[in-house]
Design an enzyme around this catalytic site. Structure first.
Site, PDB file in Angstrom:
ATOM      1  CG  ASP A 112      -2.024  -1.102   1.082  1.00  0.00           C
ATOM      2  OD1 ASP A 112      -2.294  -1.561   0.177  1.00  0.00           O
ATOM      3  OD2 ASP A 112      -2.601  -1.446   2.347  1.00  0.00           O
ATOM      4  CG  ASP A 130      -6.862  -1.378  -1.512  1.00  0.00           C
ATOM      5  OD1 ASP A 130      -7.147  -2.766  -1.529  1.00  0.00           O
ATOM      6  OD2 ASP A 130      -5.983  -0.947  -0.892  1.00  0.00           O
TER       7      ASP A 130
END
Length: 168
Positions: A112, A130
């Site tokens: 991330d 995401d």
């Protein structure tokens, strides 16, 4: 699955994986680079859980859940009208799920790096996969509201009922 969904899934997956390679080369783990002060930062993190870190340390559960989700989504493709918006939605879902699944299988965590502070709240760090998943879900919710979740099989059923009623 039609070719358009596969194309959108491939594009989403490629963007996700390329972005993760780039940030891993240029960022140090857990360090932030401000892009817009007090709002947007690039912060490299390894997420061993799912959204907001839930199920952290349970990669196998998340991997199995993702594989189940992929099969369920495959079923739902045929419950929606075949149009460009729905093809994009399913492609984004598949590409996003595949991007995070690849990370989990290879590394045991998801990379991330998109870090936002919104109204002084440090939103959980996320990635391109995401974003694809969220956009895909939003597009499918919109399609459902518009009634595009009724497929050809449903209309065949209603034609059969009409024939039965008219033949009586």
């Amino acid at each position: 699955m039609n070719k358009k969904i596969l194309l959108f899934a491939t594009i989403a997956l490629a963007l996700d994986q390329i972005s993760k390679v780039i940030v891993t080369i240029f960022l140090k783990l857990n360090n932030s680079i401000p892009i817009i002060n007090n709002f947007f930062y690039l912060t490299l993190c390894h997420n061993e859980g799912a959204a907001w870190g839930i199920f952290s340390g349970n990669s196998l559960v998340i991997i199995i859940g993702t594989i189940v989700a992929i099969f369920l989504i495959y079923h739902f493709i045929y419950c929606f009208k075949n149009n460009t918006r729905n093809n994009i939605a399913f492609g984004l879902l598949y590409g996003g799920l595949a991007g995070n699944l690849i990370d989990r299988i290879i590394s045991g965590y998801v990379i991330d790096f998109l870090d936002f502070y919104i109204f002084k709240y440090d939103y959980p760090v996320f990635n391109v996969a995401d974003i694809c998943i969220i956009l895909g879900v939003i597009l499918l919710i919109y399609a459902t509201i518009k009634g595009e979740d009724e497929n050809v099989n449903n209309s065949k059923r209603s034609k059969r009922k009409t024939r039965q009623i008219s033949s009586k």
